[in-house]
Design a protein around this motif. Structure first.
Motif, mmCIF file in Angstrom:
data_model
loop_
_atom_site.group_PDB
_atom_site.id
_atom_site.type_symbol
_atom_site.label_atom_id
_atom_site.label_comp_id
_atom_site.label_asym_id
_atom_site.label_seq_id
_atom_site.Cartn_x
_atom_site.Cartn_y
_atom_site.Cartn_z
ATOM 1 N N VAL A 199 0.848 -1.196 0.000
ATOM 2 C CA VAL A 199 0.000 0.000 0.000
ATOM 3 C C VAL A 199 0.884 1.248 0.000
ATOM 4 C CG1 VAL A 199 -1.788 1.281 1.257
ATOM 5 C CG2 VAL A 199 -1.907 -1.223 1.121
ATOM 6 N N ALA A 200 1.949 1.234 0.805
ATOM 7 C CA ALA A 200 2.878 2.372 0.844
ATOM 8 C C ALA A 200 3.512 2.595 -0.528
ATOM 9 C CB ALA A 200 3.960 2.135 1.898
ATOM 10 N N GLU A 201 3.929 1.523 -1.173
ATOM 11 C CA GLU A 201 4.521 1.638 -2.512
ATOM 12 C C GLU A 201 3.511 2.171 -3.519
ATOM 13 O OE1 GLU A 201 6.087 -2.173 -3.613
ATOM 14 O OE2 GLU A 201 7.555 -2.159 -1.995
ATOM 15 N N ARG A 202 2.301 1.634 -3.476
ATOM 16 C CA ARG A 202 1.259 2.027 -4.431
ATOM 17 C C ARG A 202 0.943 3.515 -4.324
ATOM 18 N NH1 ARG A 202 -3.597 -1.817 -4.571
ATOM 19 N NH2 ARG A 202 -2.102 -2.980 -5.795
ATOM 20 N N TYR A 203 0.912 4.028 -3.093
ATOM 21 C CA TYR A 203 0.567 5.436 -2.883
ATOM 22 C C TYR A 203 1.783 6.351 -2.785
ATOM 23 C CZ TYR A 203 -4.301 4.226 -2.089
ATOM 24 O OH TYR A 203 -5.584 3.786 -2.232
ATOM 25 N N ASN A 204 2.970 5.757 -2.858
ATOM 26 C CA ASN A 204 4.202 6.534 -2.786
ATOM 27 C C ASN A 204 4.297 7.338 -1.477
ATOM 28 O OD1 ASN A 204 6.723 7.297 -3.777
ATOM 29 N ND2 ASN A 204 5.887 9.174 -4.674
ATOM 30 N N VAL A 205 4.036 6.648 -0.360
ATOM 31 C CA VAL A 205 4.175 7.249 0.975
ATOM 32 C C VAL A 205 5.078 6.337 1.803
ATOM 33 C CG1 VAL A 205 1.929 8.410 0.905
ATOM 34 C CG2 VAL A 205 2.093 6.129 1.912
ATOM 35 N N ASP A 206 5.576 6.856 2.905
ATOM 36 C CA ASP A 206 6.415 6.061 3.803
ATOM 37 C C ASP A 206 5.582 4.972 4.471
ATOM 38 O OD1 ASP A 206 8.626 7.646 3.286
ATOM 39 O OD2 ASP A 206 8.342 8.894 5.068
ATOM 40 N N ILE A 207 6.211 3.848 4.731
ATOM 41 C CA ILE A 207 5.537 2.762 5.437
ATOM 42 C C ILE A 207 5.054 3.240 6.810
ATOM 43 C CG2 ILE A 207 7.688 1.809 6.371
ATOM 44 C CD1 ILE A 207 4.621 -0.231 5.269
ATOM 45 N N ALA A 208 5.808 4.147 7.436
ATOM 46 C CA ALA A 208 5.397 4.689 8.736
ATOM 47 C C ALA A 208 4.057 5.412 8.630
ATOM 48 C CB ALA A 208 6.464 5.624 9.278
ATOM 49 N N ASP A 209 3.803 6.058 7.497
ATOM 50 C CA ASP A 209 2.522 6.750 7.299
ATOM 51 C C ASP A 209 1.367 5.760 7.271
ATOM 52 O OD1 ASP A 209 3.770 9.242 7.131
ATOM 53 O OD2 ASP A 209 3.976 9.103 4.955
ATOM 54 N N ILE A 210 1.596 4.590 6.691
ATOM 55 C CA ILE A 210 0.552 3.568 6.626
ATOM 56 C C ILE A 210 0.222 3.077 8.036
ATOM 57 C CG2 ILE A 210 -0.039 1.252 5.780
ATOM 58 C CD1 ILE A 210 0.022 3.508 3.604
ATOM 59 N N TYR A 211 1.244 2.778 8.805
ATOM 60 C CA TYR A 211 1.015 2.317 10.178
ATOM 61 C C TYR A 211 0.398 3.419 11.039
ATOM 62 C CZ TYR A 211 3.237 -2.120 9.251
ATOM 63 O OH TYR A 211 3.534 -3.361 8.749
ATOM 64 N N GLU A 212 0.794 4.651 10.798
ATOM 65 C CA GLU A 212 0.204 5.764 11.547
ATOM 66 C C GLU A 212 -1.278 5.917 11.201
ATOM 67 O OE1 GLU A 212 0.800 10.514 12.185
ATOM 68 O OE2 GLU A 212 2.510 9.346 11.518
ATOM 69 N N ALA A 213 -1.617 5.741 9.923
ATOM 70 C CA ALA A 213 -3.028 5.814 9.514
ATOM 71 C C ALA A 213 -3.834 4.706 10.179
ATOM 72 C CB ALA A 213 -3.145 5.731 7.996
ATOM 73 N N LEU A 214 -3.280 3.499 10.246
ATOM 74 C CA LEU A 214 -3.979 2.392 10.903
ATOM 75 C C LEU A 214 -4.162 2.664 12.397
ATOM 76 C CD1 LEU A 214 -2.248 -0.592 9.103
ATOM 77 C CD2 LEU A 214 -4.608 0.206 8.781
ATOM 78 N N ALA A 215 -3.129 3.205 13.033
ATOM 79 C CA ALA A 215 -3.236 3.547 14.452
ATOM 80 C C ALA A 215 -4.300 4.620 14.659
ATOM 81 C CB ALA A 215 -1.882 4.013 14.990
ATOM 82 N N TYR A 216 -4.325 5.611 13.772
ATOM 83 C CA TYR A 216 -5.327 6.674 13.869
ATOM 84 C C TYR A 216 -6.727 6.077 13.749
ATOM 85 C CZ TYR A 216 -7.641 11.141 13.208
ATOM 86 O OH TYR A 216 -8.475 12.229 13.361
ATOM 87 N N TYR A 217 -6.908 5.167 12.804
ATOM 88 C CA TYR A 217 -8.217 4.533 12.615
ATOM 89 C C TYR A 217 -8.691 3.892 13.921
ATOM 90 C CZ TYR A 217 -11.850 1.493 10.826
ATOM 91 O OH TYR A 217 -13.055 0.862 10.627
ATOM 92 N N HIS A 218 -7.829 3.140 14.563
ATOM 93 C CA HIS A 218 -8.213 2.415 15.776
ATOM 94 C C HIS A 218 -8.272 3.307 17.013
ATOM 95 C CE1 HIS A 218 -8.450 -1.442 13.839
ATOM 96 N NE2 HIS A 218 -7.311 -1.171 13.228
ATOM 97 N N ASN A 219 -7.558 4.411 17.011
ATOM 98 C CA ASN A 219 -7.588 5.334 18.152
ATOM 99 C C ASN A 219 -8.750 6.319 18.095
ATOM 100 O OD1 ASN A 219 -5.352 4.421 19.622
ATOM 101 N ND2 ASN A 219 -3.942 5.553 18.319
ATOM 102 N N ASN A 220 -9.455 6.377 16.973
ATOM 103 C CA ASN A 220 -10.550 7.334 16.795
ATOM 104 C C ASN A 220 -11.796 6.638 16.247
ATOM 105 O OD1 ASN A 220 -9.143 10.115 17.233
ATOM 106 N ND2 ASN A 220 -7.741 8.885 15.994
ATOM 107 N N PRO A 221 -12.347 5.688 17.016
ATOM 108 C CA PRO A 221 -13.451 4.878 16.490
ATOM 109 C C PRO A 221 -14.717 5.673 16.159
ATOM 110 C CG PRO A 221 -13.137 4.440 18.828
ATOM 111 C CD PRO A 221 -11.981 5.294 18.372
ATOM 112 N N GLU A 222 -15.064 6.672 16.950
ATOM 113 C CA GLU A 222 -16.284 7.443 16.656
ATOM 114 C C GLU A 222 -16.137 8.231 15.361
ATOM 115 O OE1 GLU A 222 -15.236 8.530 20.166
ATOM 116 O OE2 GLU A 222 -16.164 6.727 20.975
#
Length: 96
Positions: A46-69
Protein backbone atom coordinates in the motif's frame (compact mmCIF):
# COMPACT_ATOMS: atom_id res chain seq x y z
CA UNK A 1 15.29 13.84 22.25
CA UNK A 2 13.49 14.31 18.92
CA UNK A 3 9.83 15.24 18.88
CA UNK A 4 7.57 12.94 16.86
CA UNK A 5 5.71 14.75 14.10
CA UNK A 6 2.49 13.02 13.16
CA UNK A 7 1.36 13.23 9.55
CA UNK A 8 -2.36 12.47 9.85
CA UNK A 9 -4.68 15.41 9.21
CA UNK A 10 -7.82 15.05 11.34
CA UNK A 11 -11.28 15.17 9.76
CA UNK A 12 -12.09 18.64 11.09
CA UNK A 13 -8.93 20.02 9.45
CA UNK A 14 -9.17 18.00 6.25
CA UNK A 15 -9.97 19.42 2.84
CA UNK A 16 -10.53 15.91 1.45
CA UNK A 17 -14.27 15.39 2.02
CA UNK A 18 -13.77 16.03 5.73
CA UNK A 19 -11.87 12.76 6.10
CA UNK A 20 -8.65 12.17 8.01
CA UNK A 21 -5.77 11.63 5.60
CA UNK A 22 -2.00 11.43 5.34
CA UNK A 23 -0.60 14.95 5.23
CA UNK A 24 0.70 15.98 1.84
CA UNK A 25 -1.33 13.34 0.04
CA UNK A 26 -4.92 12.47 -0.81
CA UNK A 27 -4.62 9.06 0.87
CA UNK A 28 -7.36 8.73 3.46
CA UNK A 29 -7.17 6.77 6.69
CA UNK A 30 -10.34 4.94 5.64
CA UNK A 31 -8.74 3.83 2.37
CA UNK A 32 -5.59 2.58 4.13
CA UNK A 33 -7.72 0.62 6.60
CA UNK A 34 -9.85 -0.88 3.82
CA UNK A 35 -6.84 -1.99 1.79
CA UNK A 36 -4.76 -3.39 4.65
CA UNK A 37 -7.28 -4.77 7.12
CA UNK A 38 -10.30 -5.57 4.94
CA UNK A 39 -8.63 -6.59 1.66
CA UNK A 40 -5.49 -8.04 3.23
CA UNK A 41 -2.91 -6.10 1.23
CA UNK A 42 0.53 -5.82 2.82
CA UNK A 43 1.21 -2.39 4.35
CA UNK A 44 4.44 -2.22 2.33
CA UNK A 45 2.50 -2.73 -0.91
CA UNK A 46 0.00 0.00 0.00
CA UNK A 47 2.88 2.37 0.84
CA UNK A 48 4.52 1.64 -2.51
CA UNK A 49 1.26 2.03 -4.43
CA UNK A 50 0.57 5.44 -2.88
CA UNK A 51 4.20 6.53 -2.79
CA UNK A 52 4.17 7.25 0.98
CA UNK A 53 6.41 6.06 3.80
CA UNK A 54 5.54 2.76 5.44
CA UNK A 55 5.40 4.69 8.74
CA UNK A 56 2.52 6.75 7.30
CA UNK A 57 0.55 3.57 6.63
CA UNK A 58 1.01 2.32 10.18
CA UNK A 59 0.20 5.76 11.55
CA UNK A 60 -3.03 5.81 9.51
CA UNK A 61 -3.98 2.39 10.90
CA UNK A 62 -3.24 3.55 14.45
CA UNK A 63 -5.33 6.67 13.87
CA UNK A 64 -8.22 4.53 12.62
CA UNK A 65 -8.21 2.42 15.78
CA UNK A 66 -7.59 5.33 18.15
CA UNK A 67 -10.55 7.33 16.79
CA UNK A 68 -13.45 4.88 16.49
CA UNK A 69 -16.28 7.44 16.66
CA UNK A 70 -14.74 9.65 13.98
CA UNK A 71 -14.10 6.67 11.71
CA UNK A 72 -17.64 5.35 12.30
CA UNK A 73 -19.00 8.74 11.11
CA UNK A 74 -16.80 8.56 8.00
CA UNK A 75 -18.00 5.02 7.24
CA UNK A 76 -21.64 6.01 7.72
CA UNK A 77 -21.16 8.95 5.35
CA UNK A 78 -19.66 6.58 2.76
CA UNK A 79 -22.59 4.17 3.17
CA UNK A 80 -25.16 6.97 2.76
CA UNK A 81 -23.41 8.28 -0.35
CA UNK A 82 -23.31 4.80 -1.89
CA UNK A 83 -27.00 4.23 -1.13
CA UNK A 84 -27.91 7.60 -2.67
CA UNK A 85 -25.85 6.81 -5.77
CA UNK A 86 -27.57 3.43 -6.15
CA UNK A 87 -30.97 5.08 -5.77
CA UNK A 88 -30.15 7.63 -8.51
CA UNK A 89 -28.68 5.07 -10.89
CA UNK A 90 -30.74 3.92 -13.83
CA UNK A 91 -28.60 0.82 -14.20
CA UNK A 92 -30.05 -2.46 -13.00
CA UNK A 93 -28.26 -5.76 -12.49
CA UNK A 94 -28.87 -8.33 -15.23
CA UNK A 95 -31.65 -10.86 -14.77
CA UNK A 96 -30.44 -14.40 -14.23
Amino acid sequence: MATQQYRIVAAEDSEIHGEPHIEGSRVTVQDVHARVEKRGLAPERVAERYNVDIADIYEALAYYHNNPEEMRRVEQRHERAAAEARARSSLAPPDN
